[in-house]
Design an enzyme around this catalytic site. Sequence first.
Site, mmCIF file in Angstrom:
data_model
loop_
_atom_site.group_PDB
_atom_site.id
_atom_site.type_symbol
_atom_site.label_atom_id
_atom_site.label_comp_id
_atom_site.label_asym_id
_atom_site.label_seq_id
_atom_site.Cartn_x
_atom_site.Cartn_y
_atom_site.Cartn_z
ATOM 1 N N GLU A 89 7.483 5.763 -63.871
ATOM 2 C CA GLU A 89 6.239 4.998 -63.821
ATOM 3 C C GLU A 89 5.020 5.866 -64.054
ATOM 4 O O GLU A 89 5.035 7.051 -63.764
ATOM 5 C CB GLU A 89 6.049 4.410 -62.415
ATOM 6 N N CYS A 113 10.869 13.611 -48.777
ATOM 7 C CA CYS A 113 9.838 13.248 -47.800
ATOM 8 C C CYS A 113 10.166 11.860 -47.241
ATOM 9 O O CYS A 113 10.469 10.934 -47.990
ATOM 10 C CB CYS A 113 8.459 13.244 -48.443
ATOM 11 N N GLY A 156 8.502 12.455 -58.531
ATOM 12 C CA GLY A 156 8.980 13.809 -58.796
ATOM 13 C C GLY A 156 8.133 14.885 -58.162
ATOM 14 O O GLY A 156 7.022 14.635 -57.702
ATOM 15 N N SER A 211 0.355 18.506 -50.696
ATOM 16 C CA SER A 211 0.697 17.413 -49.776
ATOM 17 C C SER A 211 0.992 18.019 -48.420
ATOM 18 O O SER A 211 2.067 18.569 -48.202
ATOM 19 C CB SER A 211 1.923 16.662 -50.294
ATOM 20 N N LEU A 212 0.038 17.923 -47.521
ATOM 21 C CA LEU A 212 0.157 18.591 -46.230
ATOM 22 C C LEU A 212 0.770 17.641 -45.185
ATOM 23 O O LEU A 212 1.840 17.884 -44.663
ATOM 24 C CB LEU A 212 -1.225 19.086 -45.798
ATOM 25 N N ASN A 287 0.479 3.616 -48.103
ATOM 26 C CA ASN A 287 0.840 2.411 -48.823
ATOM 27 C C ASN A 287 2.219 1.990 -48.326
ATOM 28 O O ASN A 287 3.222 2.618 -48.658
ATOM 29 C CB ASN A 287 0.897 2.785 -50.316
ATOM 30 N N CYS A 330 3.941 5.393 -55.220
ATOM 31 C CA CYS A 330 4.907 6.232 -55.875
ATOM 32 C C CYS A 330 6.346 5.703 -55.767
ATOM 33 O O CYS A 330 6.914 5.620 -54.683
ATOM 34 C CB CYS A 330 4.735 7.521 -55.102
HETATM 35 N N1 SAH Z 1 5.876 15.738 -55.147
HETATM 36 C C1 SAH Z 1 4.470 15.906 -55.269
HETATM 37 C C2 SAH Z 1 3.782 14.880 -56.135
HETATM 38 C C3 SAH Z 1 4.228 13.448 -56.055
HETATM 39 S S1 SAH Z 1 3.829 12.522 -54.595
HETATM 40 C C4 SAH Z 1 3.832 15.997 -53.911
HETATM 41 O O1 SAH Z 1 4.538 15.852 -52.922
HETATM 42 O O2 SAH Z 1 2.644 16.256 -53.816
HETATM 43 C C5 SAH Z 1 2.091 12.279 -54.696
HETATM 44 C C6 SAH Z 1 1.427 12.026 -53.361
HETATM 45 O O3 SAH Z 1 1.676 10.683 -52.913
HETATM 46 C C7 SAH Z 1 1.931 12.945 -52.279
HETATM 47 O O4 SAH Z 1 0.870 13.418 -51.507
HETATM 48 C C8 SAH Z 1 2.826 12.011 -51.495
HETATM 49 O O5 SAH Z 1 3.033 12.506 -50.223
HETATM 50 C C9 SAH Z 1 2.043 10.709 -51.560
HETATM 51 N N2 SAH Z 1 2.780 9.480 -51.216
HETATM 52 C C10 SAH Z 1 4.105 9.239 -51.313
HETATM 53 N N3 SAH Z 1 4.391 7.993 -50.877
HETATM 54 C C11 SAH Z 1 3.229 7.430 -50.499
HETATM 55 C C12 SAH Z 1 2.870 6.158 -49.952
HETATM 56 N N4 SAH Z 1 3.787 5.211 -49.750
HETATM 57 N N5 SAH Z 1 1.558 5.932 -49.679
HETATM 58 C C13 SAH Z 1 0.630 6.874 -49.915
HETATM 59 N N6 SAH Z 1 0.902 8.085 -50.427
HETATM 60 C C14 SAH Z 1 2.192 8.372 -50.713
#
Ligand code: SAH
Length: 340
Positions: A89, A113, A156, A211-212, A287, A330
């Site tokens: 996507e 995660c 990813g 992403s902390l 989200n 995502c």
């Molecule tokens: N793998 C990378 C990039 C992809 S995720 C990373 O971890 O940074 C991009 C961002 O979206 C990350 O900060 C992730 O934690 C966040 N994310 C994932 N699922 C989400 C959700 N349901 N709502 C809000 N942010 C989300």
Amino acid sequence: MKSIYGLTLEDMENYFVEHGSKKFHAGQLFSWLYEKRIKSYDEITNIKKEVLSSLEKDYSIKSLQIVDVQEDVDVCKYLFELYDGEHIEAVLMRHDYGNSVCISSQVGCNMGCKFCESGRRRKVRNLETYEMVLQLLMIEETLGERISHVVVMGIGEPFDNYDNLLNFFSIINHPKGLAIGARHITVSTCGLVPKILEFSEFPLQINLAISLHAPNNKLRDKIMPINKAYPLEELIKAIKHYLKKTNRRITFEYILLKDVNDSPECALELVQLVKGINCYINLIPYNETNNIDFKRTNTIQIMRFYDILKKNNINVTIRKEFGSKISAACGQLRSKKEDL
Ligand code: SAH
């Protein structure tokens, strides 16, 4: 077969030289592909036929297929089908400062995660450079407008596909390519320390986001398995190295998850963690997704968290929300399509 959209300008120069032709054709070919947006090699008029036919044999000029589009106000989500039937996507967000696109970097993801929809499916493969480039090209084509900003925050872990990612940056940043300024490009990682260190040496001034999502190891271990491999001390050390090398500012993303990481104590701990680091914190309203139990922190509590950071002189913003109606988190659209 390989795709022409995966070649950097240097790759093309080498190709032409290896085929007994001239280096400068690379610039011409870039401009046919990215300025004139040709669909077939037949449209090229300034490169010899023999060279073009060998190019055609070696590199496909085909696009990807867009198989679903979901639109909402200011946001549009595209589902792409790849050559092997896999789906990824990309999301277009219309900001007042321009069109920003969030692209995917892998099919599936191995980072696991707990709150993330994409991670429910293990990595199948890395995206090829061309598959990243074509997400942008095809959205521009469908939209009839330029994309001004790119974020690599879709499905990813981009730093787990490092070489293809750097080639992608080099193609989209090149003045004869998509000419997207490095400062308009952001890559987000969950914290692959060795790659953060390597990225400190990368010459383009691309923004780095981390992403902390938790202010201490105990909590971060629970929601982000990567923290067991690279705990916060190591992550922060790598970030400091990156900042020293690049003289830039870093972004920390922090999703607020109800009753998990959204307490005032967490906010204060976060202040301590990032103290003295040239950064800003992007608070992300979660989200919610059907398949995962985490809940979103309510707006009042988000504000409370924000205020604590602000009072402690941390640069902080709350991310503008796009597309909760159209499953823009995502990995959600792909999950629907494949019924996972
Ligand atoms: N793998 C990378 C990039 C992809 S995720 C990373 O971890 O940074 C991009 C961002 O979206 C990350 O900060 C992730 O934690 C966040 N994310 C994932 N699922 C989400 C959700 N349901 N709502 C809000 N942010 C989300």
